[in-house]
Design an enzyme around this catalytic site. Structure first.
Site, PDB file in Angstrom:
ATOM      1  N   GLY A   1     -14.632  27.328  30.796  1.00  0.00           N
ATOM      2  CA  GLY A   1     -13.309  26.697  30.383  1.00  0.00           C
ATOM      3  C   GLY A   1     -13.411  25.499  30.835  1.00  0.00           C
TER       4      GLY A   1
ATOM      5  N   GLU B   1      -6.360  29.596  33.916  1.00  0.00           N
ATOM      6  CA  GLU B   1      -6.264  30.869  33.215  1.00  0.00           C
ATOM      7  C   GLU B   1      -5.802  31.680  34.373  1.00  0.00           C
ATOM      8  OE1 GLU B   1      -5.841  31.776  29.477  1.00  0.00           O
ATOM      9  OE2 GLU B   1      -4.414  33.313  29.742  1.00  0.00           O
TER      10      GLU B   1
ATOM     11  N   HIS C   1       2.818  34.230  21.712  1.00  0.00           N
ATOM     12  CA  HIS C   1       2.707  33.113  20.988  1.00  0.00           C
ATOM     13  C   HIS C   1       4.172  33.283  19.340  1.00  0.00           C
ATOM     14  CE1 HIS C   1       1.989  28.661  19.471  1.00  0.00           C
ATOM     15  NE2 HIS C   1       1.413  28.732  20.303  1.00  0.00           N
TER      16      HIS C   1
ATOM     17  N   ARG D   1       4.876  29.691  30.501  1.00  0.00           N
ATOM     18  CA  ARG D   1       4.275  28.466  29.515  1.00  0.00           C
ATOM     19  C   ARG D   1       5.228  27.957  28.698  1.00  0.00           C
ATOM     20  NH1 ARG D   1      -0.259  26.615  26.863  1.00  0.00           N
ATOM     21  NH2 ARG D   1      -0.609  28.692  26.412  1.00  0.00           N
TER      22      ARG D   1
ATOM     23  N   SER E   1      -0.878  26.436  15.694  1.00  0.00           N
ATOM     24  CA  SER E   1      -0.237  25.582  16.447  1.00  0.00           C
ATOM     25  C   SER E   1       1.532  25.355  16.752  1.00  0.00           C
ATOM     26  CB  SER E   1      -0.534  23.695  16.056  1.00  0.00           C
ATOM     27  OG  SER E   1      -0.226  23.192  16.952  1.00  0.00           O
TER      28      SER E   1
ATOM     29  N   GLY F   1     -13.580  25.449  34.642  1.00  0.00           N
ATOM     30  CA  GLY F   1     -14.737  25.899  34.985  1.00  0.00           C
ATOM     31  C   GLY F   1     -15.827  24.423  35.168  1.00  0.00           C
TER      32      GLY F   1
ATOM     33  N   GLY G   1     -17.569  30.978  34.673  1.00  0.00           N
ATOM     34  CA  GLY G   1     -17.105  30.418  33.827  1.00  0.00           C
ATOM     35  C   GLY G   1     -16.956  28.956  33.317  1.00  0.00           C
TER      36      GLY G   1
ATOM     37  N   ARG H   1       8.173  29.051  23.691  1.00  0.00           N
ATOM     38  CA  ARG H   1       7.656  29.895  23.016  1.00  0.00           C
ATOM     39  C   ARG H   1       8.273  31.748  22.878  1.00  0.00           C
ATOM     40  NH1 ARG H   1       1.200  28.780  24.026  1.00  0.00           N
ATOM     41  NH2 ARG H   1       2.037  26.210  22.764  1.00  0.00           N
TER      42      ARG H   1
END
Lengths: 647, 262
Positions: free
Chosen positions: A43, A433, A267, A443, A285, A46, A41, A338
């Site tokens: 991201g 994640e 979300h 979160r 967002s 990683g 990974g 959220r």
């Protein structure tokens, strides 16, 4: 039974990490050269980890599912990254960031991990600025901040609406630097399909070369999974199309335990679903809630007229609008966390006040902010988001309020890791994640970027040394070991089986069906009856899948259908575990809302006496009931309270 | 809506490619371009239920215009007819009912076709590896606010950094030049104090790598800017040229010591 040892260091909360670093094992430079690490990974977690390992002198192999590390889904994070710099002088501190994150997670995260996260957050901002990440700045030349949900301070650093992109490109450039210097070797278009375990330790992986279809073997002294979350189990989510849970799930099948799989973040501000053909959902967002006000019509008749297109939202007077977040949560208003905002939207829509053609949408209105600040200010803050909205919905959000609805976004659950981010398989680490560690049951906004980079830049580079410290005399592994043969044979078998079914239904048709089960019964509102039904329905769907799926194409060429089928076979098992975890947790906390457990005014009712723990699942074999272990959560330094965003 | 699609099919890098024609009906105007291809692929699977069939391969991932993975050449334009938009953000309402749509992969020597509409853009990574970074290691950096940056410079750097590395600039250019991509990265760092220290070495190393990988030269047609889904400005190319010539004149010889750019 496997004992779960979280390895939390002794001592006062604020000194644990320092104390760990002081006493941990290190690896000297000459020995680092002899040690290999695989990072799966690329991201934030990683790429940051691989770059840091390379700088330290380890030999690093990086597997990337896309054509370039820069495509990882971290790139899509919009709003920002938290840190307790307290630049705005508004009362922020490491303790407060820690406290907000623990509270935001509804007291289901490990205290020591979250404190460490808050502690290293400031270093992340320093690191990114040094890399040339173009954060937003004030005219003074200093960094600008904004607010996110669940906080009463402005602690979020941002780069327009593309913070994830800029942070990922920062980590990608650090990684590229190490690839250029020869410390890191990059393997792109590779998908990990198994962890190879030799003598009880993770010593390699098997990956499919997505271009040639070959199964390839990689060996190392330690393996890091930074493979993201499993939100795509719902078919529709804000995740990228290639995001999947397979690396984590396959590690789970090999013995890595899975923690809190039911904790999924829905979300609140996404563009509503518009048709059956839809492939993914687009997030707007959370930062929009800084200036946008959320509302639905006060009267059902008005909502109905709006749904039929007989009335425009702009025609409704202030007195006919229900700003339900401001009404229910005066202290935090539109900036509640959220999970709270999502549930409130669902509650209004279920009660018949929803808007849009489907009735599954609420308004996010910028008219007040535009009046107060001017259109140019709103454009500077959110221009790209407004543009994206307009492209998708074909409506101008400067003139008409946006329509939004909750969507699956992030998975707090993941591979269980100890304080060192090591899974229950020695030598196998999980970051970002992919692990469960820092966000509890919910979160907070702008915390995923923080956690990914914290794990990659500032946690793993230390903790992996503590593991590798006693591996220096272990010689490099050969990929000819029988354990590699065995793992590869299994995968070959799976691929042949999938391609040999030659049934009548496309892979996507099964995935869509799984998504419906998950969204309806393991979604925003859950109850025992629905969850039991979900378990059976998923088991049946799984049987159907193995009987009737059609996987076209060849196995020795690029084959998207095969890739999707391999991922779906794992989602079909993971989905069931999520339902089981949700069923066992007889309480409402964070993103996990059990309809049986709510207060009279519809707020989540936590049960600390019975469920103040991490639910940790052990795989027991195909179609076997998994076993659950418990990691109790001991809060030594903070008082566990009912979350209150009202006052 | 109804469409006739002419799509480039190519088994692998070495195989001969060809156009295949497909008909699609009942497509919603709100459907995105990639969702339209999803529908076509699902139809291919379902319609040929007993025949061996292969779906159309195309790169895609985030589907919100930021990952830079999607790369389709539609009716002669990278990312299709809409200005400042990636394919994944393009919707069928931008086409007319009954249109014939031609879909090809990026075409450039440095971006060989892998299969159908998927190309290999690894060359972009190699250019970044040659110098598209600040040589800072993790840790040991000053407080973030110890490096103030003029807001205008930070904004311009951000404009350049918004590049998504999709390669549309190369696909649009008759010379298959990567100047817009390279100049965006060079500009981002040249505009910031953090990047200035290695600016001379960086621009030399990145341009050399770009030439080595077979990208063409820039002849100022500005096709790249016109087709860039993120509206990256050709001013960046001007800035890079300035950086390049200035560094050529003033660059002190640096011993290669394994560190630093290049």
């Amino acid at each position: 039974m496997t004992q779960l040892n979280s390895k939390i260091p002794q001592g006062p909360l604020a000194e644990k990490w320092t104390s760990y670093k002081t006493h941990q094992k290190l690896v000297n430079p000459a020995n680092k050269r002899k040690l290999d690490i695989i990072v799966v990974g690329t991201g934030l977690a990683g790429a940051a980890a691989a770059a840091s390992f390379g700088e330290m002198g380890f030999n690093v192999k990086v597997l990337c599912i896309s054509d370039s590390p820069r495509r990882a889904h971290s790139i899509a994070a919009q709003g920002g990254i938290n840190a307790a710099k307290n630049y705005p002088n508004d009362g922020d501190s490491v303790y407060r960031l820690f406290y907000d994150t623990i509270k935001g997670g509804d007291y289901r995260a490990r205290e020591a991990n979250v404190y460490r996260l808050a502690e290293v957050a400031n270093s992340i901002i320093d690191q990114c600025v040094a890399q040339g990440v173009p954060f937003a700045r004030e005219y003074s030349g200093y960094l600008d901040n904004r607010s996110f949900g669940g906080a009463q301070v402005s602690r979020t650093f941002y780069a327009r609406g593309q913070t994830g992109q800029q942070l990922l490109l920062g980590a990608y450039s650090a990684l590229s630097k190490e690839i250029g210097r020869g410390h890191v070797e990059l393997f792109h278009r590779r998908e990990m399909l198994d962890v190879v375990i030799i003598d009880g330790r993770a010593r390699g992986v098997i990956a499919r070369n997505l271009v040639t279809g070959e199964l390839e073997r990689y060996a190392a002294h330690a393996v890091v999974l930074a493979t993201g979350g499993y939100g795509n189990v719902y078919f529709l989510s804000t995740n990228a199309m290639n995001s999947n849970g397979s690396a984590a799930w396959r590690a789970h099948r090999k013995g890595a335990m899975f923690a809190n799989p039911a904790f999924v973040q829905i979300h609140p501000t996404c563009i509503p679903v518009h048709g059956d053909y839809q492939s993914k959902l687009t997030l707007m967002s959370e930062s929009l809630r800084n200036d946008g006000r959320i509302w639905v019509p006060k009267k059902k008749e008005d909502a109905e007229k709006i749904r039929k297109g007989q009335l425009k939202p702009t025609q409704l007077g202030e007195e006919d609008r229900d700003y339900y977040l401001e009404r229910r949560y005066p202290a935090f208003g539109n900036l509640v966390p959220r999970d709270v905002a999502s549930r409130a939207a669902k509650e209004r829509c279920d009660a018949g006040f929803g808007v849009g053609t489907t009735g599954l949408a609420v308004y996010l209105d910028f008219a007040d902010a535009i009046k107060r600040l001017g259109k140019h200010v709103i454009e500077a803050r959110y221009g790209n988001l407004f543009q994206m909205y307009e492209k998708i919905v074909d409506d101008n959000p400067y003139e008409m309020p946006m329509m939004i609805y909750p969507a699956v976004h992030y998975t707090m659950g993941g591979l269980w890791v100890d304080y060192e981010l090591q899974t229950t398989i020695p030598g196998l680490f999980a970051a970002g994640e992919a692990n469960f560690s820092d966000h509890g049951a919910n979160r907070l906004g702008a915390s995923a970027l923080m956690q990914g980079l914290a794990d990659g830049y500032f946690v793993l580079p230390y903790t992996i040394q503590n593991y590798l410290g006693d591996q220096i005399s272990v010689a490099r592994f050969k990929t000819t070991a029988p354990e590699f043969d065995e793992a590869e044979k299994n995968i070959r078998g799976q691929i042949d089986r999938l391609m040999g079914i030659n049934g009548k239904r496309s892979v996507d048709s099964f995935h869509r069906q799984l998504g419906h089960i998950m969204w309806d019964m393991v979604g925003m509102g859950r109850n025992a009856e629905g969850l039991k039904k979900a378990v059976t329905a998923i088991q049946e769907l799984r049987k159907e899948f193995w009987k009737d799926v059609k996987v076209t194409g060849k196995k020795d060429n690029v084959n998207n259908e095969l890739e999707k089928a391999l991922r779906l076979m794992d989602f079909l098992e993971l989905g069931e575990l999520m339902a089981r975890d949700a069923l066992h947790r007889e309480e409402s906390c964070g993103g996990h809302f059990r309809e049986e457990h709510q207060t009279q005014d519809g707020e989540a009712k936590r049960n600390d006496d019975d469920f103040k723990y991490v639910g940790v699942w052990e795989y027991k074999g195909e179609n076997q009931e998994p076993t659950m272990h418990v990691e109790p959560l001991n809060y030594e330094f903070i008082e566990v309270k009912t979350r209150n965003y009202k006052e | 809506m109804k469409f006739t699609l002419k799509i480039w099919r190519q088994e692998n890098a070495k195989a001969q490619g060809r156009f295949e024609t497909y008909q699609l009906d009942n497509i919603s105007a709100d459907c995105s371009f990639l969702e339209m291809l999803d529908i076509l692929n699902e139809k291919l699977v379902n319609d040929n239920i007993s025949l061996p069939v292969d779906t159309i391969t195309f790169d895609h991932d985030c589907r919100e215009g930021i990952c830079g993975m999607c790369s389709l050449y539609i009716n002669g334009r990278p990312h299709g007819p809409e200005q400042g938009t990636t394919v994944c953000q393009l919707h069928m309402r931008r086409f007319n009912d009954g249109d014939t749509i031609t879909i090809e992969p990026w075409r450039a020597k440095a971006f060989p076709v892998i299969k159908d509409l998927m190309v290999d853009r690894n060359a972009f990574d190699k250019i970044i590896q040659a110098g598209g970074f600040v040589s800072v290691s993790t840790g040991g950096v000053p407080d973030a606010n110890a490096i103030p940056v003029r807001k205008e410079d930070a904004d311009l750097a951000m404009d350049a950094a918004a590049c998504i590395g999709c390669g549309a600039c190369v696909a649009a250019c008759k010379n298959a030049s990567a100047m817009l991509f390279v100049s965006a990265k060079v500009s981002q760092f040249a505009l910031l104090p953090q990047g200035k220290i290695e600016a001379k070495e960086r621009v030399q190393a990145m341009v050399a790598k770009m030439d080595e990988l077979g990208f063409g030269n820039c002849t100022n047609t500005y096709a790249c800017e016109a087709e860039c889904p993120k509206n990256i400005s050709v001013e960046n190319i001007a800035r890079m040229n300035r950086e390049f010539f200035f560094s050529k004149l003033t660059l002190a010889k640096r011993e290669s010591n394994g560190g630093g750019v290049g």
